[in-house]
Design a protein around this motif. Sequence first.
Motif, PDB file in Angstrom:
ATOM      1  N   ARG A 100       0.837  -1.215   0.000  1.00  0.00           N
ATOM      2  CA  ARG A 100       0.000   0.000   0.000  1.00  0.00           C
ATOM      3  C   ARG A 100       0.861   1.250   0.000  1.00  0.00           C
ATOM      4  NH1 ARG A 100      -5.393  -0.395   1.564  1.00  0.00           N
ATOM      5  NH2 ARG A 100      -6.080  -2.517   1.996  1.00  0.00           N
ATOM      6  N   ALA A 101       1.970   1.183   0.733  1.00  0.00           N
ATOM      7  CA  ALA A 101       2.857   2.352   0.853  1.00  0.00           C
ATOM      8  C   ALA A 101       3.480   2.729  -0.482  1.00  0.00           C
ATOM      9  CB  ALA A 101       3.951   2.073   1.886  1.00  0.00           C
ATOM     10  N   LEU A 102       3.526   1.780  -1.438  1.00  0.00           N
ATOM     11  CA  LEU A 102       4.037   2.135  -2.767  1.00  0.00           C
ATOM     12  C   LEU A 102       3.125   3.125  -3.459  1.00  0.00           C
ATOM     13  CD1 LEU A 102       5.161  -1.339  -4.214  1.00  0.00           C
ATOM     14  CD2 LEU A 102       6.611   0.484  -3.353  1.00  0.00           C
ATOM     15  N   ASP A 103       1.844   3.093  -3.065  1.00  0.00           N
ATOM     16  CA  ASP A 103       0.871   4.065  -3.574  1.00  0.00           C
ATOM     17  C   ASP A 103       0.690   3.969  -5.089  1.00  0.00           C
ATOM     18  OD1 ASP A 103       0.415   7.667  -3.382  1.00  0.00           O
ATOM     19  OD2 ASP A 103      -0.975   6.022  -3.000  1.00  0.00           O
ATOM     20  N   ILE A 104       0.839   2.753  -5.639  1.00  0.00           N
ATOM     21  CA  ILE A 104       0.652   2.595  -7.079  1.00  0.00           C
ATOM     22  C   ILE A 104      -0.470   1.638  -7.410  1.00  0.00           C
ATOM     23  CG2 ILE A 104       3.022   3.196  -7.683  1.00  0.00           C
ATOM     24  CD1 ILE A 104       3.676   0.234  -7.774  1.00  0.00           C
ATOM     25  N   PHE A 105      -1.096   1.065  -6.370  1.00  0.00           N
ATOM     26  CA  PHE A 105      -2.209   0.161  -6.596  1.00  0.00           C
ATOM     27  C   PHE A 105      -3.506   0.834  -6.144  1.00  0.00           C
ATOM     28  CE2 PHE A 105       0.582  -3.027  -7.806  1.00  0.00           C
ATOM     29  CZ  PHE A 105       1.550  -3.261  -6.846  1.00  0.00           C
ATOM     30  N   ASP A 106      -4.548   0.569  -6.897  1.00  0.00           N
ATOM     31  CA  ASP A 106      -5.840   1.130  -6.522  1.00  0.00           C
ATOM     32  C   ASP A 106      -6.315   0.587  -5.185  1.00  0.00           C
ATOM     33  OD1 ASP A 106      -6.941   1.113  -9.952  1.00  0.00           O
ATOM     34  OD2 ASP A 106      -6.052   2.710  -8.750  1.00  0.00           O
ATOM     35  N   SER A 107      -6.118  -0.692  -4.972  1.00  0.00           N
ATOM     36  CA  SER A 107      -6.499  -1.274  -3.673  1.00  0.00           C
ATOM     37  C   SER A 107      -5.643  -2.500  -3.422  1.00  0.00           C
ATOM     38  CB  SER A 107      -7.974  -1.652  -3.659  1.00  0.00           C
ATOM     39  OG  SER A 107      -8.219  -2.684  -4.576  1.00  0.00           O
ATOM     40  N   VAL A 108      -5.459  -2.796  -2.178  1.00  0.00           N
ATOM     41  CA  VAL A 108      -4.660  -3.962  -1.787  1.00  0.00           C
ATOM     42  C   VAL A 108      -5.488  -4.781  -0.809  1.00  0.00           C
ATOM     43  CG1 VAL A 108      -2.551  -4.740  -0.672  1.00  0.00           C
ATOM     44  CG2 VAL A 108      -2.510  -2.693  -2.093  1.00  0.00           C
ATOM     45  N   ASN A 109      -5.711  -6.031  -1.139  1.00  0.00           N
ATOM     46  CA  ASN A 109      -6.500  -6.886  -0.236  1.00  0.00           C
ATOM     47  C   ASN A 109      -5.750  -8.165   0.049  1.00  0.00           C
ATOM     48  OD1 ASN A 109      -8.876  -5.280  -0.092  1.00  0.00           O
ATOM     49  ND2 ASN A 109      -9.314  -5.878  -2.190  1.00  0.00           N
ATOM     50  N   ILE A 110      -5.723  -8.554   1.298  1.00  0.00           N
ATOM     51  CA  ILE A 110      -5.239  -9.888   1.670  1.00  0.00           C
ATOM     52  C   ILE A 110      -6.385 -10.547   2.395  1.00  0.00           C
ATOM     53  CG2 ILE A 110      -3.601 -11.184   3.057  1.00  0.00           C
ATOM     54  CD1 ILE A 110      -1.517  -9.159   2.469  1.00  0.00           C
ATOM     55  N   THR A 111      -6.951 -11.540   1.772  1.00  0.00           N
ATOM     56  CA  THR A 111      -8.178 -12.098   2.320  1.00  0.00           C
ATOM     57  C   THR A 111      -7.920 -12.929   3.564  1.00  0.00           C
ATOM     58  OG1 THR A 111      -7.984 -13.971   0.821  1.00  0.00           O
ATOM     59  CG2 THR A 111      -9.285 -12.123   0.077  1.00  0.00           C
ATOM     60  N   LEU A 112      -6.704 -13.281   3.838  1.00  0.00           N
ATOM     61  CA  LEU A 112      -6.398 -14.064   5.039  1.00  0.00           C
ATOM     62  C   LEU A 112      -6.572 -13.243   6.291  1.00  0.00           C
ATOM     63  CD1 LEU A 112      -5.348 -16.938   5.663  1.00  0.00           C
ATOM     64  CD2 LEU A 112      -3.061 -15.980   5.682  1.00  0.00           C
TER      65      LEU A 112
END
Lengths: 473, 314
Positions: A100-112
């Motif tokens: 997330r800190a890279l700030d280049i993805f629209d969203s980051v999800n880890i379903t675990l």
Amino acid sequence: MANPTENPPNREPKYELDIDEGELEEAEDEDDTASNPRTESLFRRMRSAPVPVRVHDVIVKGNEKTKDHIIEAEVEAVIREANTLQELLEASRVANSNLRALDIFDSVNITLDSGPPELPGTTNVAKSSSVEASLKYKNIFGYGDIWDGSMVYGLDSSAEVGLGMYLPRFKALPTPFSSRLYLSTQDWLKFSSYEERSLGLSLGLLSSKYHELVYTVAWRSLIDPSRLASESIRRQLGHSLLSALKYTFKYDQRDSYLRPTSGYAFSSTSQVGGLAPDSRSLRFFKQEIDLRCAVPLGFYAAALNFGVSGGVTFPWGSGYKNRASSVPERFFLGGNSSPVCSLSGPSALWGFSTRGLGPNEARRRGDVERDFVGGDAAVTAFADLSFDLPVRWLRERGVHGHVFACAGNTAKLTENEFRNFSGPKFLETFRTSVGAGIVLPVSLFRMEINYCHIVKKQEHDRAKSGFFLTFSA
Amino acid sequence: MEGDQDTSDFTLVTRKPCFGLPTACPNCLPAYIYLKLAQLPFQLAFNSTFPDSEELPYFESGTYVAYNNEDGGVIEKLEKDGIVNLDSQLQSLPDYLSLKALIVSWLEEALTYEIWVGTEGVCASKIYYSDLPWVIGKVLFYKQTYLTKNRLGLTKENAEQREKLIYKRASEAYEALSTRLGEQKFLFEDRPLSLDAFFLSHMLFTIQVLPETSVLRRKLLEHSNLVRYAERLKSEFLEESSSSPSPPLHSFPSSFSGKGSKPKSKPKAEKSEEEKKFKKRARFFLAAQFLAVVIYVSVMGGGSSDEVEYEDDD
């Protein structure tokens, strides 16, 4: 919530990362409902003891633009170190944060995860009392690069146009690399009869939680379009090359930046100029130290904040004792910011105007104002008692009161003035003020409405008792 | 000025000395000579980091400052403010005005041309930019050269004609001044005036700073009475504090006269030592940069070359 399959000791799980339209997901087991008996059994085991597990592989798929090694660098190191399920969960959380800190993805999800902590992306910390407009382009070359163009206009008559680049991974550097090309002007005509213009490049070589190392090379010009400058400012007008390395160590353990009630902070900034093969570049050394402490008092959420800041600057090279220090490197005290928040060397002093105290000289004949030319050494100290107000509506909004006292002084050391410097005289000429006011925390900054009473000032200081508005970010 | 200032408080701030002149800047030298002709005691201070300033030279005394970009120039401002006035009761005379126009227009234009174009700015670099860091000096030099060519109206098409016109006017001005002067001590009447300050400044600069190959310098030296005039005034007013007599002007070697030039004083030898030291450091810095790039390329290119070897073994 998905769980990795419970593993017999000889089997190793596969760990997948799916990147799809900017989303990051872990591979899901088909039977991952909370009501699954195997899942419940796993939870019971996790509660009682560490569940051993070993990560066999990390597969990244679905990324079309971002290079593999950029994602792997943020994830693989933490994931592979996990030896138990509990550690794997923790590692997943860290990997989530890193991506997330890279700030280049629209969203980051880890379903675990049970609700991954939402971390803010890269934030622009605006300078106090300024307006900024910026454009950002992210991940143009697939290296997690962030480009930004910005224009900043400060209420202190400063303006800057800049182009910045941020790389989360740059070759062997352990921390992100940033660079900024800028053109800035700073108007000090009203206070010191000069304008400062800079065209420069700033490189962030090291940036971590506690340490920061920045190299700056800039062409700097001091001009006086008003033609009213005092003698020592006139002597400084012209062009210079700044080639300086600045190292900052900052340790802030206070519970809040805008209203600290417990903890302490320490900051040290060292700057060396003249790092160029050209001996005609600006050669100076500058050191600043800040110490802040917040002690909770246990009633009405009261806390006592106190702090001290000090700094010294001196030229180096042949004839350094007789040479004057460069005006922009000197210390100027006063202004509309609060010393409680800032960790940027000796500067803020309640009740005194911007650049309102210290060594000063008469301007050109025809102007009754004086130029404040700054000092080579400066010390400031303050004590601030903050407390909740008895009105609940104000308390709920974080509005609180405070009473304070502060003191500060600055002196010239260069051009052989250090021979005339004496500690008792320096202490004798300390400026002091006391006051009380209301603090309004507003989003990212802190606004204070204070009444200040000047207890002690020197001749020509720009200070008066009365009401003041201060901003701090 | 009201006459209430201590006379030892007078300071003239100019660009730095060079080529044996107290200030090598052709805009600053007239003010220096004017104050010397007026026999006003003053101190000299230097600013060598602001070559593009229009305020230099400036005269200061306490909080009083006379800048060069006010009231027509620092000399005119000093006269207007009553600090010193060599030209009292003469300003309106036609002869005086026409001589002054000749010096401050045709001769000033010729000197500007010679400094920035005729000698390709070699002496300008030393006068204005030698105390600035190299990058800044170079940028300002090219900028000033461009602005000067614009001011002189020079283009690729008319460069040759403009040059001829500039030198022709300079020759005519020298001829007129030489005729006007004869064997008098001063240009006008029997006392030093601002005309003498401007013309002496022009002469000293042309003879001592411009190289021997300079066309303007050659044209000036054709008039021996002008050279004698300059020598006389220089020894009487500019070197009265000096213990040793100065050598004749026309025999002063110029630093940029070509192959025959020799460094004429220790400060020049020290300067060239400093230049050598700087060049050595710059070479070391560039070599280190180059080495870093080479190492980086080798390290990053090492993987691909290994793969190639592997395929060859197969």
